[in-house]
Design a protein around this motif. Sequence first.
Motif, PDB file in Angstrom:
ATOM      1  N   LYS A 188       3.492  -4.406   3.931  1.00  0.00           N
ATOM      2  CA  LYS A 188       2.742  -3.152   3.945  1.00  0.00           C
ATOM      3  C   LYS A 188       3.463  -2.031   3.208  1.00  0.00           C
ATOM      4  O   LYS A 188       2.826  -1.109   2.695  1.00  0.00           O
ATOM      5  CB  LYS A 188       2.480  -2.714   5.386  1.00  0.00           C
ATOM      6  N   PHE A 237       3.383   6.143   8.055  1.00  0.00           N
ATOM      7  CA  PHE A 237       2.912   4.875   7.498  1.00  0.00           C
ATOM      8  C   PHE A 237       1.521   4.531   8.050  1.00  0.00           C
ATOM      9  O   PHE A 237       0.609   4.180   7.290  1.00  0.00           O
ATOM     10  CB  PHE A 237       3.880   3.743   7.854  1.00  0.00           C
ATOM     11  N   GLU A 241       0.808  -1.219   0.000  1.00  0.00           N
ATOM     12  CA  GLU A 241       0.000   0.000   0.000  1.00  0.00           C
ATOM     13  C   GLU A 241       0.841   1.270   0.000  1.00  0.00           C
ATOM     14  O   GLU A 241       0.355   2.337  -0.371  1.00  0.00           O
ATOM     15  CB  GLU A 241      -0.925   0.013   1.220  1.00  0.00           C
ATOM     16  N   ILE A 242       2.096   1.137   0.400  1.00  0.00           N
ATOM     17  CA  ILE A 242       2.969   2.306   0.515  1.00  0.00           C
ATOM     18  C   ILE A 242       4.311   2.007  -0.131  1.00  0.00           C
ATOM     19  O   ILE A 242       4.856   0.906   0.023  1.00  0.00           O
ATOM     20  CB  ILE A 242       3.189   2.690   1.993  1.00  0.00           C
ATOM     21  N   MET A 283      -1.328   6.618   6.669  1.00  0.00           N
ATOM     22  CA  MET A 283      -1.702   6.248   5.305  1.00  0.00           C
ATOM     23  C   MET A 283      -2.400   4.893   5.258  1.00  0.00           C
ATOM     24  O   MET A 283      -3.344   4.693   4.495  1.00  0.00           O
ATOM     25  CB  MET A 283      -0.458   6.206   4.410  1.00  0.00           C
ATOM     26  N   LEU A 284      -1.986   3.972   6.095  1.00  0.00           N
ATOM     27  CA  LEU A 284      -2.594   2.647   6.108  1.00  0.00           C
ATOM     28  C   LEU A 284      -4.003   2.690   6.665  1.00  0.00           C
ATOM     29  O   LEU A 284      -4.838   1.838   6.342  1.00  0.00           O
ATOM     30  CB  LEU A 284      -1.734   1.673   6.925  1.00  0.00           C
ATOM     31  N   THR A 325      -6.167   5.107   6.087  1.00  0.00           N
ATOM     32  CA  THR A 325      -7.095   5.846   5.213  1.00  0.00           C
ATOM     33  C   THR A 325      -7.690   4.923   4.159  1.00  0.00           C
ATOM     34  O   THR A 325      -7.130   3.883   3.842  1.00  0.00           O
ATOM     35  CB  THR A 325      -6.365   6.994   4.519  1.00  0.00           C
ATOM     36  N   GLN A 374      -1.206   9.960  -2.471  1.00  0.00           N
ATOM     37  CA  GLN A 374      -0.731  11.002  -1.553  1.00  0.00           C
ATOM     38  C   GLN A 374       0.768  10.855  -1.365  1.00  0.00           C
ATOM     39  O   GLN A 374       1.293   9.745  -1.279  1.00  0.00           O
ATOM     40  CB  GLN A 374      -1.441  10.869  -0.205  1.00  0.00           C
ATOM     41  N   SER A 422       1.472   6.842  -1.009  1.00  0.00           N
ATOM     42  CA  SER A 422       0.351   5.914  -0.898  1.00  0.00           C
ATOM     43  C   SER A 422      -0.042   5.459  -2.297  1.00  0.00           C
ATOM     44  O   SER A 422      -0.369   6.273  -3.154  1.00  0.00           O
ATOM     45  CB  SER A 422      -0.841   6.588  -0.215  1.00  0.00           C
ATOM     46  N   THR A 423      -0.017   4.157  -2.518  1.00  0.00           N
ATOM     47  CA  THR A 423      -0.337   3.646  -3.851  1.00  0.00           C
ATOM     48  C   THR A 423      -1.832   3.678  -4.121  1.00  0.00           C
ATOM     49  O   THR A 423      -2.250   3.533  -5.268  1.00  0.00           O
ATOM     50  CB  THR A 423       0.185   2.207  -4.027  1.00  0.00           C
ATOM     51  N   ASN A 424      -2.650   3.851  -3.090  1.00  0.00           N
ATOM     52  CA  ASN A 424      -4.099   3.937  -3.270  1.00  0.00           C
ATOM     53  C   ASN A 424      -4.537   5.361  -3.592  1.00  0.00           C
ATOM     54  O   ASN A 424      -5.212   5.616  -4.584  1.00  0.00           O
ATOM     55  CB  ASN A 424      -4.822   3.428  -2.029  1.00  0.00           C
ATOM     56  N   SER A 425      -4.140   6.302  -2.733  1.00  0.00           N
ATOM     57  CA  SER A 425      -4.582   7.691  -2.898  1.00  0.00           C
ATOM     58  C   SER A 425      -3.585   8.534  -3.675  1.00  0.00           C
ATOM     59  O   SER A 425      -3.891   9.658  -4.052  1.00  0.00           O
ATOM     60  CB  SER A 425      -4.796   8.328  -1.528  1.00  0.00           C
TER      61      SER A 425
END
Length: 235
Positions: free
Chosen positions: A103, A229, A69-70, A232-233, A235, A212, A207-210
């Motif tokens: 993660k 970390f 995710e990061i 971000m995890l 969110t 950010q 952040s690979t999702n948002s």
Amino acid sequence: MLHVPSLTIGAIVSGICIAVVVFGIGGLSGTPEPLIEKQLVEEQIEPVQITMETFFDNSSPILGNPNAEITLVEFGDYQCHFCNVYFHNTEHKIFENYVMEGKVNVIFKDYTIIGPDSVVAAHAAHCAGEQGKFWEYHNTLYNNWDGEETGWAGQENVVRFAQENNLNMNQFMDCNNELKYQNLIANSNSDAQSLGLTGTPAFFVISTNSQQVQTISGAQPFEVFERIFNSMLDT
């Protein structure tokens, strides 16, 4: 030092699915922590508009889960005192608590600001990467750190480090003699300048999702990374 199998940079680019997102450096958020000292570049570089490729291109293989995710991007110089401080005081905690857990993954990018041996060491690490041992060699360099411009990262020692890592020496020497990664290192330096970096180590937490992006400057303690970390995890 724990080691995680390194993967190719293409895996994370496809996993993140970044298309035409463009970030201005002013849009990046930094930590509120007071800065711990870092190796400084004498010349101040004006920030410019950047893209995600600025973070991910011209880099090391990925350390960790390509679908994490990061992504933690580090710009460093193997001769840098504060990069060495981060390596010994913080990096292993990040690997144990986040990389090994899948993660966070890590990318290292060169910012060779100290002297010629910085480039020698960086090039040797990429040549080791051809044999799947970039991160092992990266760790060997920092475990043998002995000051800035003292000769420990010169040609004679980088060959010895290759032998210690059981590399194919003919392949390693050919790679070094051909200066195969000279352009990659120069381009990574240009990426650092495009991001407005003035010293090492410098970090970008993505952040690979948002998508950010947060910045961390200097050899900050583990708790600074941990807080970002976790935020971000969550969110």
